[in-house]
Write a protein that holds these residues in place. Structure first.
Motif, PDB file in Angstrom:
ATOM      1  N   THR A  84      -7.781  27.120  50.379  1.00 27.34           N
ATOM      2  CA  THR A  84      -6.948  26.404  51.345  1.00 27.34           C
ATOM      3  C   THR A  84      -7.557  25.027  51.558  1.00 27.34           C
ATOM      4  O   THR A  84      -8.747  24.908  51.854  1.00 27.34           O
ATOM      5  CB  THR A  84      -6.866  27.147  52.685  1.00 27.34           C
ATOM      6  OG1 THR A  84      -6.309  28.455  52.464  1.00 27.34           O
ATOM      7  CG2 THR A  84      -5.985  26.398  53.667  1.00 27.34           C
ATOM      8  N   ARG A 129      -2.164  25.673  50.106  1.00 26.89           N
ATOM      9  CA  ARG A 129      -2.781  26.909  49.614  1.00 26.89           C
ATOM     10  C   ARG A 129      -2.638  27.002  48.098  1.00 26.89           C
ATOM     11  O   ARG A 129      -1.539  26.923  47.565  1.00 26.89           O
ATOM     12  CB  ARG A 129      -2.155  28.128  50.297  1.00 26.89           C
ATOM     13  CG  ARG A 129      -2.453  28.176  51.788  1.00 26.89           C
ATOM     14  CD  ARG A 129      -1.806  29.370  52.463  1.00 26.89           C
ATOM     15  NE  ARG A 129      -2.218  29.475  53.855  1.00 26.89           N
ATOM     16  CZ  ARG A 129      -1.642  28.804  54.845  1.00 26.89           C
ATOM     17  NH1 ARG A 129      -0.611  27.994  54.599  1.00 26.89           N
ATOM     18  NH2 ARG A 129      -2.074  28.935  56.090  1.00 26.89           N
ATOM     19  N   TYR A 130      -3.789  27.184  47.447  1.00 24.86           N
ATOM     20  CA  TYR A 130      -3.835  27.294  46.005  1.00 24.86           C
ATOM     21  C   TYR A 130      -4.145  28.748  45.611  1.00 24.86           C
ATOM     22  O   TYR A 130      -4.971  29.406  46.241  1.00 24.86           O
ATOM     23  CB  TYR A 130      -4.947  26.409  45.420  1.00 24.86           C
ATOM     24  CG  TYR A 130      -4.745  24.928  45.598  1.00 24.86           C
ATOM     25  CD1 TYR A 130      -4.245  24.150  44.563  1.00 24.86           C
ATOM     26  CD2 TYR A 130      -5.075  24.294  46.794  1.00 24.86           C
ATOM     27  CE1 TYR A 130      -4.078  22.783  44.715  1.00 24.86           C
ATOM     28  CE2 TYR A 130      -4.906  22.923  46.963  1.00 24.86           C
ATOM     29  CZ  TYR A 130      -4.407  22.176  45.914  1.00 24.86           C
ATOM     30  OH  TYR A 130      -4.244  20.824  46.076  1.00 24.86           O
ATOM     31  N   PRO A 154      -2.128  22.416  55.858  1.00 26.68           N
ATOM     32  CA  PRO A 154      -2.762  23.275  54.854  1.00 26.68           C
ATOM     33  C   PRO A 154      -1.983  23.327  53.550  1.00 26.68           C
ATOM     34  O   PRO A 154      -0.750  23.389  53.537  1.00 26.68           O
ATOM     35  CB  PRO A 154      -2.774  24.650  55.544  1.00 26.68           C
ATOM     36  CG  PRO A 154      -1.591  24.609  56.469  1.00 26.68           C
ATOM     37  CD  PRO A 154      -1.496  23.188  56.948  1.00 26.68           C
ATOM     38  N   ARG A 203      -8.652  31.671  45.163  1.00 30.78           N
ATOM     39  CA  ARG A 203      -7.753  31.254  46.227  1.00 30.78           C
ATOM     40  C   ARG A 203      -8.474  30.191  47.041  1.00 30.78           C
ATOM     41  O   ARG A 203      -9.686  30.275  47.233  1.00 30.78           O
ATOM     42  CB  ARG A 203      -7.370  32.432  47.129  1.00 30.78           C
ATOM     43  CG  ARG A 203      -6.609  33.540  46.431  1.00 30.78           C
ATOM     44  CD  ARG A 203      -6.279  34.670  47.392  1.00 30.78           C
ATOM     45  NE  ARG A 203      -5.627  35.778  46.714  1.00 30.78           N
ATOM     46  CZ  ARG A 203      -4.325  35.854  46.480  1.00 30.78           C
ATOM     47  NH1 ARG A 203      -3.533  34.875  46.882  1.00 30.78           N
ATOM     48  NH2 ARG A 203      -3.798  36.876  45.853  1.00 30.78           N
ATOM     49  N   GLY A 206     -11.813  29.754  50.744  1.00 32.37           N
ATOM     50  CA  GLY A 206     -11.598  30.019  49.327  1.00 32.37           C
ATOM     51  C   GLY A 206     -12.554  31.052  48.789  1.00 32.37           C
ATOM     52  O   GLY A 206     -13.589  31.359  49.404  1.00 32.37           O
TER      53      GLY A 206
END
Length: 271
Positions: free
Chosen positions: A238, A247-248, A245, A236, A218
């Protein structure tokens, strides 16, 4: 109005993402290539760098309370501004997204808030859009879902400070340790970019229910103007959830300060 505000926010995100700021070529000091004379440089005073806004330093955020106050007060003193927020969560089974575009005139107070929540994936897809217009102590609401549209009103004054995006910037001011700071001078003033190469505290921008050991990657970027207004926050990350996973991605931006007056939507009629 909504389309114009969305364009302004996207432009701000592109502008603050790292465009080149280098100027033109530096003069050599001689115009005649055959001349052997050496030009003596004229002494010029170096401009004084703009100071960091209150609550910030080269090490990052030094006083979250002062930094937050600078953001809130800076926006509340503006005639109007536009706020944009986008959050995306991607898993193996699909993608969920929240997008918000909001135009605000704090002194009136008046605001248009347009939120779209959508999801797509192996379990199907769907979306709901909620548009709110606030003025004169009344909230006008339009909800669009599955081809149906409903309208309503709610009485009650909403404080202008509700619209400055504090809920989106607080975590970046309080729970992130920044690794680098850079200063960008523009004709409109100074901007300060702070970058964190990883997310040490998942509660900072994700959720306190996420264990630190599950965050596998991140980064965070915070941009502030010289008055202390947070111009953008991006991160960002993970996260491993049940061995898979997740993911943001989040982007928040303030744009169009003093350039985006709020107009009443056609559907939000009085009476």
């Amino acid at each position: 109005m909504r389309r114009q505000a969305a364009i302004v926010v996207v432009a701000a995100l592109v502008l603050l993402s790292g465009c080149s700021l280098l100027g033109g070529p530096t003069p050599t000091g001689t115009d005649d290539p055959t001349s052997t004379a050496t030009a003596t440089p004229r002494a010029t005073a170096s401009p004084t760098p703009a100071p960091y806004p209150s609550g910030y330093a080269a090490s990052g955020v030094t006083n979250a309370t002062a930094a937050r106050q600078g953001h809130v007060e800076g926006l509340l003193s503006a005639a109007n501004f536009t706020l944009g927020y986008n959050a995306t969560v991607r898993t193996e089974n699909g993608t969920s997204r929240i997008t918000l575009v909001q135009a605000v005139s704090p002194a009136e107070p008046r605001a248009v808030s347009d939120t779209l929540i959508s999801a797509s994936g192996t379990r199907g897809s769907g979306a709901v859009r909620r548009t709110r217009f606030y003025a004169n102590g009344t909230q006008y609401l339009r909800v669009q879902r599955g081809g149906n549209t409903t309208y309503g009103t709610i009485d009650g004054t909403v404080p202008p400070a509700t619209f400055v995006g504090r809920q989106y910037v607080d975590a970046a001011l309080t729970n992130v340790t920044y690794d680098r700071a850079s200063r960008v001078e523009r004709s409109g003033g100074a901007f300060f970019r702070f970058t964190a190469d990883d997310i040490e505290d998942p509660g900072a921008l994700l959720s306190s229910r996420v264990a630190p050991e599950n965050v596998t990657g991140g980064n965070v970027t915070l941009v502030v103007n010289g008055d202390g207004v947070v111009q953008s926050v991006r991160y960002r990350a993970t996260v491993q959830r049940d061995g898979r996973p997740v993911r943001y991605g989040v982007a928040f931006a303030i744009a169009g300060i003093d350039r985006t007056p709020v107009q009443r939507p056609e559907w939000a009629r009085e009476g």
